[in-house]
Scaffold this motif. Structure first.
Motif, short mmCIF file in Angstrom:
data_model
loop_
_atom_site.label_atom_id
_atom_site.label_comp_id
_atom_site.label_asym_id
_atom_site.label_seq_id
_atom_site.Cartn_x
_atom_site.Cartn_y
_atom_site.Cartn_z
N ARG A 169 8.25 8.51 -9.34
CA ARG A 169 7.11 7.62 -9.57
C ARG A 169 6.50 7.89 -10.95
N LEU A 207 4.56 11.00 1.13
CA LEU A 207 4.47 10.22 -0.09
C LEU A 207 4.82 11.06 -1.32
N ASP A 218 -1.50 2.67 -10.31
CA ASP A 218 -2.47 2.66 -9.22
C ASP A 218 -2.00 3.61 -8.12
N PRO A 219 -2.76 4.69 -7.81
CA PRO A 219 -2.30 5.65 -6.80
C PRO A 219 -2.30 5.08 -5.39
N GLU A 220 -3.01 3.96 -5.18
CA GLU A 220 -3.12 3.38 -3.83
C GLU A 220 -2.01 2.39 -3.51
N ARG A 221 -1.22 2.01 -4.51
CA ARG A 221 -0.18 1.00 -4.27
C ARG A 221 1.13 1.39 -4.92
N PRO A 250 0.84 -1.20 0.00
CA PRO A 250 0.00 0.00 0.00
C PRO A 250 0.87 1.25 0.00
N ALA A 251 0.48 2.26 -0.74
CA ALA A 251 1.27 3.49 -0.81
C ALA A 251 1.42 4.13 0.57
N THR A 252 0.43 3.95 1.43
CA THR A 252 0.48 4.55 2.77
C THR A 252 1.59 3.96 3.64
#
Length: 412
Positions: free
Chosen positions: A377, A370, A389-392, A358-360
């Motif tokens: 990126r 981030l 994917d912005p979430e990962r 996960p990006a978090t």
């Protein structure tokens, strides 16, 4: 002994310097709002083996007539005592006994060690405790005793089931002993065990590699570490290189092997790691997700975070005779990671995972925003190396193939 991911990763550049009192450009204010202390694991290095394999560049040494078990356990516990200030109230989620060949140690010695470890650092209720073992050291009674101690996972160094390959690799077992080792592991009560297997061996064909995989799968391990033989400096193979398969053969082996493993229910979750459902290696996942780990034993490495977000890598005295010497400091060196190193340090582990992270997790484990990754990126996505994917944070299939190129984009 194997090229496994279970041993702590080496320090970038092969070493480091003593940490300064305050790192430049660390951005402590930002770090305090995002950083969280990660899970904590323990790596225990037992450096002796029956004999040194010609491909092995790990800190391993041929055992003499008698192992100094009692003295080494005493040293390991004293080593841990010196590191207790770095625990910060956490419990251990996993322990990994690596080497060398830890299964050379008696159950009595490992039992005393485990008791001493738990007295000093609490164990999680579902702790994973892995012991590396080689088939030539298997004894049914000993492994039953290991299981009764609470060791609940084995990692068995097979490398190959074929006699010619085992001889070329300098292994002390034959194919039949490798199969018996898996049988004895099950009989001793181990329902969770890994088999280490190599491919790209001297003169190996695609069918030879697949035959090894089929034999391994027939032993019903819960996990397979299947990785390509590489020639490492300071090994016999580096100085006297064997004839390895051509690149097109290596590619065919990789593709055919991955297809076979998937067909048989072993899901790839890291470059060289395949597991049955629910059986991913917790200890290794902690490395790959930038968790913390204590390292005790000759030459062991550690990565440790403090509540203020500072992250250190440390390493211990390498030679067993020095590690055991009275009055010797266990820690040989340490290095404080600077803020501009953290993106690469984090991603060189996380991007090995086929599903990424996960990006978090990046701000949680590094304390950095981030947005610090944004430019690199974007460029990685443009080149087709990183998923959009912005979430990962996850490499594309192309990025997995060209991981070094992908990571270079995140170097400061």
């Amino acid at each position: 002994m194997s090229r496994r991911p279970s041993a702590p990763p080496p320090l970038p550049g092969g070493g480091g310097h003593a940490a300064s009192a305050s790192p430049a450009g660390r951005g402590v204010g930002e770090r305090e709002t995002a950083f969280q202390l990660p899970p904590l694991a323990l790596y225990v290095h037992i450096p002796w083996c029956v004999r040194k394999c010609p491909y092995c560049d790990f800190n391993s040494h041929a055992a003499g007539a008698e192992l100094p078990e009692e003295a080494y356990v005493d040293a390991l516990l004293a080593d841990l005592e010196a590191d207790l200030a770095q625990v910060h109230g956490r419990e251990l989620i996993s322990i990994f006994f690596g080497g060398g060949t830890p299964s050379l140690f008696s159950a009595r010695a490992l039992g005393r060690l485990l008791e001493g470890l738990e007295r000093r650092v609490p164990f999680a209720a579902d702790i994973e405790i892995t012991l590396e073992a080689n088939p030539g050291t298997f004894e049914q009674a000993k492994f039953r005793d290991y299981r009764q101690l609470g060791i609940n996972r084995l990692s068995i160094g097979i490398q190959s089931f074929q006699e010619a390959q085992l001889k070329a690799l300098g292994r002390i077992h034959d194919g039949a002993e490798a199969i018996r080792a898996a049988d004895m592991a099950r009989a001793a009560g181990f329902d969770n065990f890994n088999l280490d297997l190599m491919h790209g061996l001297p003169g190996q064909s695609v069918e030879d590699a697949l035959a090894d995989l089929r034999t391994a799968i027939a032993q019903t391990p819960t996990h397979l570490s299947w990785y390509q033989l590489t020639l490492e400096p300071n090994t016999v193979f580096w100085n006297q290189p064997p004839a390895l398969p051509e690149d097109d053969v290596l590619w065919d082996i990789q593709e055919a092997g991955q297809a076979l493993l998937a067909e048989q229910g072993y899901a790839q979750y890291e470059i060289s790691a395949y597991a049955r459902a629910g059986r991913r290696a917790r200890h290794n996942l902690n490395y790959w997700t930038f968790g913390d780990f204590l390292g005790i034993g000759a030459g062991a490495h550690a990565k440790l975070s403090a509540p203020d977000g500072r992250i250190r890598r440390t390493w211990k005295t390498r030679l067993p005779k020095d590690y055991l010497a009275p009055g010797k400091r266990f820690q040989a060196g340490e290095r404080l990671l600077e803020a501009d190193e953290l993106p690469f340090e984090f991603l060189m582990n996380a991007l090995r995972l086929t599903e990424g992270v996960p990006a978090t997790l990046f701000p949680e484990r590094t304390g950095l925003p981030l947005g610090q990754l944004a430019a690199a990126r974007h460029e990685a996505e443009r080149r087709g190396l990183l998923d959009s994917d912005p979430e990962r944070l996850v490499a594309t299939p192309r990025g997995q193939l060209f991981l070094n190129d992908l990571l270079q984009l995140f170097l400061a």
